[in-house]
Scaffold this motif. Structure first.
Motif, PDB file in Angstrom:
ATOM      1  N   ASP A 102     -35.049  11.198 -26.824  1.00 30.56           N
ATOM      2  CA  ASP A 102     -35.969  11.484 -25.732  1.00 30.56           C
ATOM      3  C   ASP A 102     -36.176  10.289 -24.804  1.00 30.56           C
ATOM      4  O   ASP A 102     -37.149  10.231 -24.058  1.00 30.56           O
ATOM      5  CB  ASP A 102     -37.332  11.932 -26.290  1.00 30.56           C
ATOM      6  CG  ASP A 102     -37.209  13.189 -27.142  1.00 30.56           C
ATOM      7  OD1 ASP A 102     -36.435  14.086 -26.756  1.00 30.56           O
ATOM      8  OD2 ASP A 102     -37.888  13.263 -28.187  1.00 30.56           O
ATOM      9  N   HIS A 103     -35.258   9.338 -24.841  1.00 33.43           N
ATOM     10  CA  HIS A 103     -35.440   8.101 -24.093  1.00 33.43           C
ATOM     11  C   HIS A 103     -35.396   8.325 -22.591  1.00 33.43           C
ATOM     12  O   HIS A 103     -34.546   9.072 -22.078  1.00 33.43           O
ATOM     13  CB  HIS A 103     -34.336   7.087 -24.476  1.00 33.43           C
ATOM     14  CG  HIS A 103     -34.718   5.671 -24.276  1.00 33.43           C
ATOM     15  ND1 HIS A 103     -34.862   5.120 -23.017  1.00 33.43           N
ATOM     16  CD2 HIS A 103     -35.003   4.677 -25.160  1.00 33.43           C
ATOM     17  CE1 HIS A 103     -35.196   3.842 -23.153  1.00 33.43           C
ATOM     18  NE2 HIS A 103     -35.287   3.558 -24.438  1.00 33.43           N
ATOM     19  N   LYS A 157     -31.685  -3.131 -26.400  1.00 29.70           N
ATOM     20  CA  LYS A 157     -32.934  -3.238 -25.663  1.00 29.70           C
ATOM     21  C   LYS A 157     -33.649  -1.892 -25.524  1.00 29.70           C
ATOM     22  O   LYS A 157     -34.868  -1.846 -25.310  1.00 29.70           O
ATOM     23  CB  LYS A 157     -32.668  -3.834 -24.272  1.00 29.70           C
ATOM     24  CG  LYS A 157     -32.384  -5.329 -24.297  1.00 29.70           C
ATOM     25  CD  LYS A 157     -32.076  -5.868 -22.917  1.00 29.70           C
ATOM     26  CE  LYS A 157     -32.105  -7.391 -22.915  1.00 29.70           C
ATOM     27  NZ  LYS A 157     -33.460  -7.927 -23.028  1.00 29.70           N
ATOM     28  N   ALA A 158     -32.917  -0.806 -25.667  1.00 32.05           N
ATOM     29  CA  ALA A 158     -33.517   0.521 -25.510  1.00 32.05           C
ATOM     30  C   ALA A 158     -34.628   0.770 -26.524  1.00 32.05           C
ATOM     31  O   ALA A 158     -35.561   1.538 -26.257  1.00 32.05           O
ATOM     32  CB  ALA A 158     -32.442   1.597 -25.629  1.00 32.05           C
ATOM     33  N   LYS A 159     -34.568   0.131 -27.667  1.00 30.01           N
ATOM     34  CA  LYS A 159     -35.564   0.376 -28.716  1.00 30.01           C
ATOM     35  C   LYS A 159     -36.949  -0.106 -28.306  1.00 30.01           C
ATOM     36  O   LYS A 159     -37.954   0.530 -28.618  1.00 30.01           O
ATOM     37  CB  LYS A 159     -35.140  -0.305 -30.012  1.00 30.01           C
ATOM     38  CG  LYS A 159     -36.149  -0.142 -31.141  1.00 30.01           C
ATOM     39  CD  LYS A 159     -35.670  -0.796 -32.420  1.00 30.01           C
ATOM     40  CE  LYS A 159     -36.705  -0.637 -33.534  1.00 30.01           C
ATOM     41  NZ  LYS A 159     -36.249  -1.259 -34.802  1.00 30.01           N
ATOM     42  N   LEU A 192     -22.945   4.164 -23.191  1.00 28.43           N
ATOM     43  CA  LEU A 192     -24.352   3.820 -23.400  1.00 28.43           C
ATOM     44  C   LEU A 192     -25.217   5.071 -23.476  1.00 28.43           C
ATOM     45  O   LEU A 192     -26.091   5.187 -24.347  1.00 28.43           O
ATOM     46  CB  LEU A 192     -24.833   2.903 -22.275  1.00 28.43           C
ATOM     47  CG  LEU A 192     -26.309   2.499 -22.313  1.00 28.43           C
ATOM     48  CD1 LEU A 192     -26.643   1.778 -23.602  1.00 28.43           C
ATOM     49  CD2 LEU A 192     -26.653   1.635 -21.099  1.00 28.43           C
ATOM     50  N   LYS A 193     -24.963   6.020 -22.599  1.00 25.08           N
ATOM     51  CA  LYS A 193     -25.758   7.249 -22.597  1.00 25.08           C
ATOM     52  C   LYS A 193     -25.581   8.009 -23.907  1.00 25.08           C
ATOM     53  O   LYS A 193     -26.566   8.489 -24.500  1.00 25.08           O
ATOM     54  CB  LYS A 193     -25.364   8.135 -21.411  1.00 25.08           C
ATOM     55  CG  LYS A 193     -26.235   9.388 -21.276  1.00 25.08           C
ATOM     56  CD  LYS A 193     -25.919  10.142 -19.996  1.00 25.08           C
ATOM     57  CE  LYS A 193     -26.854  11.318 -19.807  1.00 25.08           C
ATOM     58  NZ  LYS A 193     -26.594  12.027 -18.506  1.00 25.08           N
ATOM     59  N   ALA A 194     -24.355   8.104 -24.389  1.00 24.68           N
ATOM     60  CA  ALA A 194     -24.105   8.816 -25.651  1.00 24.68           C
ATOM     61  C   ALA A 194     -24.794   8.125 -26.814  1.00 24.68           C
ATOM     62  O   ALA A 194     -25.371   8.787 -27.693  1.00 24.68           O
ATOM     63  CB  ALA A 194     -22.599   8.919 -25.895  1.00 24.68           C
ATOM     64  N   CYS A 195     -24.772   6.799 -26.831  1.00 27.94           N
ATOM     65  CA  CYS A 195     -25.379   6.065 -27.943  1.00 27.94           C
ATOM     66  C   CYS A 195     -26.897   6.138 -27.903  1.00 27.94           C
ATOM     67  O   CYS A 195     -27.546   6.296 -28.946  1.00 27.94           O
ATOM     68  CB  CYS A 195     -24.920   4.616 -27.924  1.00 27.94           C
ATOM     69  SG  CYS A 195     -23.179   4.398 -28.342  1.00 27.94           S
ATOM     70  N   ILE A 196     -27.483   6.021 -26.703  1.00 28.27           N
ATOM     71  CA  ILE A 196     -28.941   6.145 -26.608  1.00 28.27           C
ATOM     72  C   ILE A 196     -29.372   7.560 -26.971  1.00 28.27           C
ATOM     73  O   ILE A 196     -30.385   7.756 -27.654  1.00 28.27           O
ATOM     74  CB  ILE A 196     -29.426   5.764 -25.193  1.00 28.27           C
ATOM     75  CG1 ILE A 196     -29.242   4.267 -24.962  1.00 28.27           C
ATOM     76  CG2 ILE A 196     -30.902   6.144 -25.020  1.00 28.27           C
ATOM     77  CD1 ILE A 196     -29.697   3.793 -23.586  1.00 28.27           C
ATOM     78  N   ALA A 197     -28.607   8.565 -26.539  1.00 25.14           N
ATOM     79  CA  ALA A 197     -28.945   9.948 -26.881  1.00 25.14           C
ATOM     80  C   ALA A 197     -28.945  10.158 -28.392  1.00 25.14           C
ATOM     81  O   ALA A 197     -29.755  10.933 -28.927  1.00 25.14           O
ATOM     82  CB  ALA A 197     -27.966  10.905 -26.201  1.00 25.14           C
TER      83      ALA A 197
END
Length: 201
Positions: free
Chosen positions: A194-195, A157-159, A184-189
């Protein structure tokens, strides 16, 4: 089953997860609910309306799931196009989404996602370097409905950050344990450096 023009793209009357599980549980191969419904299965309650239901299967198992849903017509979805698949046609390798049409009812019942992992390994389709044991990424409700772990749902969903994604994130984050948040934080980073969600994690 004869081919016909696809029904309107918004003609959804989606199954509840319990109905999906009832229909596919006999396959004996990996599957799980994904998307917003997966988060609500994790929450243990329906937190918002769902216009569809998404579930994922291994690409190699598509024919098995098609067999148990033999009364349905299947459509390859990609680039804004919805194309009926012939009875003997497998989805092309560049297609990862198949809509299931209930011909008799004239509506869509489920959105089947095709993944390229294995029975043992879950692989994030947008970055195959992100992978974990399937037993860590797929959970099951007390009544036997498999669903993707919340941290993986939020990674997808972050995309997009649609209104419903933001609401789903806001509801889920306070309930995520330390290990889930860290992953989750590592994967989004990695995927979206810049999320804005990173600050909340």
């Amino acid at each position: 089953m004869s081919e016909a023009s696809p029904i309107p793209h918004d003609a959804w009357c989606a199954w509840h997860p319990q109905e999906l599980a009832r229909r596919v549980s006999g396959v004996g191969r990996p599957w799980c609910v994904v998307g917003g419904w997966a988060l609500d299965l994790w929450h243990g309650a329906e937190t918002r309306p769902h216009e569809d239901i998404e579930f994922t299967v291994l690409r190699e198992d598509f024919a098995l799931f098609r067999q148990v849903l033999a009364d349905f017509r299947f459509h390859a979805v990609g680039d804004g196009q919805v194309r009926p698949l012939r009875a003997d046609e497998a989805p092309p390798s560049d297609i990862a989404q198949v809509w299931c049409e209930d011909v008799a009812a004239g509506c869509w019942r489920a959105d089947m996602m095709l993944e390229d992992g294995t029975p043992e390994t879950w692989i994030y389709k947008r970055d195959p370097s992100i992978r974990r044991l399937r037993t860590e990424m797929v959970q099951v409700t007390n009544d036997g409905i498999f669903y993707l772990a919340p941290e993986a749902v939020l990674l997808f969903k972050a995309k997009y950050r649609r209104e419903k994604d933001e609401a789903d994130f806001a509801r889920a984050v306070p309930m995520l344990g330390k290990d889930r948040r860290r992953w989750l934080k590592a994967c989004i980073a990695k995927a979206h450096p810049d999320h804005v969600w990173l600050a909340a994690l």
